[in-house]
Design a protein around this motif. Structure first.
Motif, PDB file in Angstrom:
ATOM      1  N   SER A  86       0.815  -1.215   0.000  1.00 14.15           N
ATOM      2  CA  SER A  86       0.000   0.000   0.000  1.00 14.15           C
ATOM      3  C   SER A  86       0.850   1.268   0.000  1.00 14.15           C
ATOM      4  CB  SER A  86      -0.939   0.010   1.214  1.00 14.15           C
ATOM      5  OG  SER A  86      -1.938  -0.981   1.091  1.00 14.15           O
ATOM      6  N   TYR A  87       2.165   1.115   0.086  1.00 14.70           N
ATOM      7  CA  TYR A  87       3.050   2.284   0.040  1.00 14.70           C
ATOM      8  C   TYR A  87       3.358   2.596  -1.419  1.00 14.70           C
ATOM      9  CZ  TYR A  87       6.963   5.390   1.143  1.00 14.70           C
ATOM     10  OH  TYR A  87       7.803   6.475   1.254  1.00 14.70           O
ATOM     11  N   ALA A 156     -14.139  -0.093   8.831  1.00 19.69           N
ATOM     12  CA  ALA A 156     -14.793  -1.367   8.528  1.00 19.69           C
ATOM     13  C   ALA A 156     -13.785  -2.504   8.598  1.00 19.69           C
ATOM     14  CB  ALA A 156     -15.443  -1.310   7.142  1.00 19.69           C
ATOM     15  N   ALA A 157     -12.625  -2.304   7.988  1.00 22.63           N
ATOM     16  CA  ALA A 157     -11.587  -3.333   8.012  1.00 22.63           C
ATOM     17  C   ALA A 157     -11.023  -3.519   9.416  1.00 22.63           C
ATOM     18  CB  ALA A 157     -10.469  -2.973   7.036  1.00 22.63           C
ATOM     19  N   GLU A 158     -10.946  -2.437  10.176  1.00 23.25           N
ATOM     20  CA  GLU A 158     -10.425  -2.515  11.537  1.00 23.25           C
ATOM     21  C   GLU A 158     -11.246  -3.479  12.391  1.00 23.25           C
ATOM     22  OE1 GLU A 158      -7.921  -1.103  14.864  1.00 23.25           O
ATOM     23  OE2 GLU A 158      -7.715  -1.221  12.679  1.00 23.25           O
ATOM     24  N   PRO A 293      -4.104   3.311   4.881  1.00 23.20           N
ATOM     25  CA  PRO A 293      -4.002   2.715   3.537  1.00 23.20           C
ATOM     26  C   PRO A 293      -4.153   1.198   3.508  1.00 23.20           C
ATOM     27  CG  PRO A 293      -2.377   4.442   3.778  1.00 23.20           C
ATOM     28  CD  PRO A 293      -2.959   4.215   5.148  1.00 23.20           C
ATOM     29  N   TYR A 294      -3.485   0.481   4.422  1.00 15.36           N
ATOM     30  CA  TYR A 294      -3.600  -0.977   4.337  1.00 15.36           C
ATOM     31  C   TYR A 294      -4.952  -1.462   4.834  1.00 15.36           C
ATOM     32  CZ  TYR A 294      -2.225  -1.676   9.309  1.00 15.36           C
ATOM     33  OH  TYR A 294      -2.150  -1.676  10.681  1.00 15.36           O
ATOM     34  N   ARG A 295      -5.582  -0.713   5.730  1.00 16.82           N
ATOM     35  CA  ARG A 295      -6.945  -1.067   6.136  1.00 16.82           C
ATOM     36  C   ARG A 295      -7.922  -0.857   4.975  1.00 16.82           C
ATOM     37  NH1 ARG A 295      -6.016  -4.475   9.799  1.00 16.82           N
ATOM     38  NH2 ARG A 295      -5.992  -3.844  12.002  1.00 16.82           N
TER      39      ARG A 295
END
Length: 333
Positions: A86-87, A156-158, A293-295
């Motif tokens: 995601s970077y 949501a992903a968290e 970003p990664y979430r």
């Protein structure tokens, strides 16, 4: 290209250099340059242009300036490790060249670039302000709206569950009470009833995102997160903790929910490790530029599996915006 952006000497050429700002500067130079690259030695060149003759000798001067470069490189490497794919930048093995690789941005790439730009609006940082790359007022409104949607996806992903974009103005243009009723019909925990003296025309009552991982039995006692999205310079002054624990439930529920809301703060900024510990102490759980970003990338998988994430369809619009923004700015090089 570097000369187009303001170099913050007072934060970088200092006894305690801000390595995050130095890393941001290199990222922004790479993002806006025609060849999508920046050189870490640009930091030394920029420092020399604005340097004052206050070093005791040349050896001390060069040592300090090389430490600025090595410190920025360490920050960039830590970002890469935290965000993985995601970077949106690549640093060569020697730590000399930083390349922007998000020309066709993933959702994670777009989230990072959105965070990076929001971190350098004029109320927060001088790097972009005054350059031809500074977003217009209309673009800033769009950026903040997009970040609300990215924050909804990230939360949501968290919790690995559903999420609603509750912040005003809401994507579906519903009123506060209509949206709260819609959400709590799903939660089935507590009875909505405004308390005496509650605001008559509330907007969002400080909560921008709700996210929950519900159980198949439909009973309370599930993972429930309430988040505030903050992009301004005063973001640290907006703790939700007391509000979520004592104000919001008693203000809007006659029978308060038995499920405890977990407090989240969602910001586009980077923080040092020490700063971040105190942020969590004050604000609760924090999603920042090295987490959002990664979430968001994880939320993409949830959405594909059919999990409801409100306004997720708008993230592709944000991706297109970032792509067009990079191309438009590069065309000016």
């Amino acid at each position: 290209m570097a000369n187009e952006l303001y170099f913050p000497h007072d934060e970088i050429d200092d006894k305690k250099p801000n390595f995050d700002i130095a890393a941001d500067y290199l990222e922004l130079v790479a993002f806006f340059s025609e060849d999508s690259r920046s050189f870490t030695k640009d930091l030394i060149n920029a420092v020399e242009i604005g340097a004052e003759d206050d070093y005791e000798n040349l050896d001390n001067e060069m040592t300090d300036r090389e430490e600025i470069v090595s410190g920025a490189v360490r920050r960039i490497d830590s970002r890469r490790k935290a965000l993985n794919t995601s970077y949106p930048f690549y640093l060569d093995e020697n730590g000399d060249i930083l390349t922007y690789v998000g020309q066709e941005p993933s959702y994670g790439h777009a989230a990072y670039m959105l965070c990076l730009i929001l971190s350098h609006l004029k109320a927060v940082s001088p790097i972009l302000h005054g350059s031809e790359f500074y977003p217009t007022d209309a673009e800033i409104i769009e950026l903040r709206k997009f970040f609300q949607y990215f924050a909804t996806a990230a939360l949501a992903a968290e919790v690995n569950g559903r999420a609603w974009s509750f912040g005003h103005p809401r994507p579906d243009r519903t009123s506060f009470h209509t949206k709260l009723s819609e959400i709590w019909e799903i939660f089935r925990d507590g009875v909505l009833q405004s308390a005496v003296g509650a605001p008559e025309r509330p907007q969002d009552d400080q909560i921008d995102v709700f996210a929950a991982r519900l159980h198949p039995d439909g009973l309370p006692g599930f993972l429930l997160a309430a988040g505030q999205v903050a992009t301004g310079n005063n973001w640290r002054e907006k703790s939700l903790r007391n509000h979520v624990e004592k104000v919001f439930p008693s203000r809007w529920f006659g029978q308060q929910p038995v499920t405890t809301m977990i407090c989240y703060h969602i910001i586009p900024f980077t923080r040092t490790e020490d700063e971040f510990v105190d942020d969590c102490r004050i604000l609760g759980n924090v999603l920042h530029r090295l987490r959002v970003p990664y979430r968001v990338a994880e939320a993409q998988k949830l959405h594909q599996e059919g999990v409801h994430i409100e306004a997720f369809d708008q993230i592709s619009v944000a991706v297109d915006w970032i792509r067009a923004y990079a191309r438009k700015r590069s065309a000016k090089s």
